[in-house]
Design a protein around this motif. Sequence first.
Motif, mmCIF file in Angstrom:
data_model
loop_
_atom_site.group_PDB
_atom_site.id
_atom_site.type_symbol
_atom_site.label_atom_id
_atom_site.label_comp_id
_atom_site.label_asym_id
_atom_site.label_seq_id
_atom_site.Cartn_x
_atom_site.Cartn_y
_atom_site.Cartn_z
ATOM 1 N N LEU A 128 0.827 -1.205 0.000
ATOM 2 C CA LEU A 128 0.000 0.000 0.000
ATOM 3 C C LEU A 128 0.862 1.257 0.000
ATOM 4 N N LEU A 129 1.977 1.200 0.688
ATOM 5 C CA LEU A 129 2.907 2.332 0.661
ATOM 6 C C LEU A 129 3.469 2.532 -0.742
ATOM 7 N N HIS A 130 3.901 1.454 -1.357
ATOM 8 C CA HIS A 130 4.528 1.536 -2.684
ATOM 9 C C HIS A 130 3.547 2.049 -3.733
ATOM 10 N N TRP A 131 2.294 1.668 -3.615
ATOM 11 C CA TRP A 131 1.278 2.096 -4.578
ATOM 12 C C TRP A 131 0.696 3.473 -4.251
ATOM 13 N N HIS A 132 1.131 4.066 -3.162
ATOM 14 C CA HIS A 132 0.596 5.369 -2.723
ATOM 15 C C HIS A 132 -0.919 5.297 -2.494
ATOM 16 N N SER A 133 -1.376 4.160 -2.033
ATOM 17 C CA SER A 133 -2.821 3.980 -1.841
ATOM 18 C C SER A 133 -3.364 4.861 -0.722
ATOM 19 N N PHE A 134 -2.532 5.157 0.294
ATOM 20 C CA PHE A 134 -2.997 5.966 1.408
ATOM 21 C C PHE A 134 -3.312 7.399 0.982
ATOM 22 N N GLU A 135 -2.744 7.818 -0.136
ATOM 23 C CA GLU A 135 -2.956 9.191 -0.594
ATOM 24 C C GLU A 135 -3.984 9.273 -1.712
#
Length: 531
Positions: A144-151
């Motif tokens: 999720l960090l790598h895909w920038h899913s949190f943003e």
Amino acid sequence: RLETNLSNMESENHVLRQQSLLASADDDNKTKQIESLESKIAILESENQVLCSNPAPAVQAVVNPEVIQPSVMKNSHQVLENGHQLGEPKMEEVVVPPIKNLSKQQSLTDRQQENHDILIKSLAEDRRYDNRRPAAACIVYKSLLHWHSFEAEKTNIFDRIIHTIRSSVENAESSGELAYWLSTTSTLLYLLQNTLKASSSSTKVPNRSRTATGNLFNRMVQNARSSSSGLGISNGYSGMVGRADTTSMIEAKYPAVRFKQQLTAYVEKIYGTMRDSLKREISAILTLCIQAPRAGRVRASRGSLKSIHSSALSRQASSVHWQNIVKCLNHTLETMNNNYVPPMIIRKTFSQVFAFMNVQLFNSLLLRRECCSFSNGEFLKAGLQELEQWCSRTTEEYAGTSWDELQHIRQAVGFLVLHQKSHKTLEEITDELCPVLSISQIYRIGTMFWDDKYGAQGLSQEVIGNMRTMTTDDSITTPNSSFLLDDDSSIPISLDDIARLMLDINPTDVEPPPLLRQNSQFHFLLQQHTD
């Protein structure tokens, strides 16, 4: 194409010549109009010559429809001024949409969907532990960090993760499976709590869900802000867990904050399910531990070798029930430890279960006069010693405050087995012997007590009278008060507790499963591991 245009233009020239001849025959005053028409004819003929001598631009216009040639546009403009429209569609004016860009975007979307499918499959199937860490939680977090899913303002990956967790929890067939998901969800929530911070936009909940999630959502946002400093957090996108640095925390958009809210709910749900399961298991045994067997309550003066032998057997049989409770506690502890459930959650589980036993034993004592005897006090005291030894063996790391949760029943039992009760003053009883118990609780136990072993007298009439007066006064000031205890079924886990679970966890060096190792789209999981 050129021949058609030339034919159309020659037809128009012929029409214009006919119009000029008719105008000359009808009215000599239209000379200026004829000259204007002849001038336009001359312009059209010159443009015809240009088209004949330069066919390449027209061909280019057909080959590359996105480019509109200036000469063609000029020609079209002139034709329209003359009031005539070309019979055929003007191919030069058609702009084809960028098909290549749309195809590329569709390809990226399909690839992202495939990556999500693989991650969800790994979450459902990969239930390994890597250096005491649930591998799935760390891999999901790093992905999720790598895909920038949190943003992301909009994404469905969070809903798919929650759906997978919900399905697995609902279909769990053993306490071991529940313990695994408790470990996984709490670890993932810990990583999120120490990585994300609520942005201003994340607090704007869509209208369709504002009512349903408002209270918990707002509480989570406030906790996220208040606990973001002084804790170990993720150092940006590196995934490394270090000391607090609010500048490196990620501003989570609404989908990510909502995901953390749902994850918190599942940590609470799984915790409550395991705790209540242990309560039910112990409750069935507690009914056999509240009152001593009748053979154990025979007075010593009436004893014989037969009665003494029978008493010993009954005490031995009754101790088995307490030992069964200890076995239940050990089984739960072993299950949680094998699945690396954080010690804080284990401590809270046992503390609440011990508080439940305290309520059940104490209330039974107050409601049943046959339980308020001297021999029954000895029976309960022996059972409490079994629990005390378990807490000592388990150590404070896992037992926590469990022994302190039994204060009511411990002090009540201490009163039952107290010798020379008649010599005790009210102050000695309330301040030294039973400081946790209320006057109404002490009064009820004192009035129901009977010494079935030595026939000794209970509390003095003076003490009983004083307590009766105080109890009556209390009932007037607080008419709805009760001497019985209530069981606390709340979930004593806060986000601050989660943030302080295990500050030494580092998700960056977790070994991915073969399903992800063999996929080039997940090679980012190997970067830190192979360094």
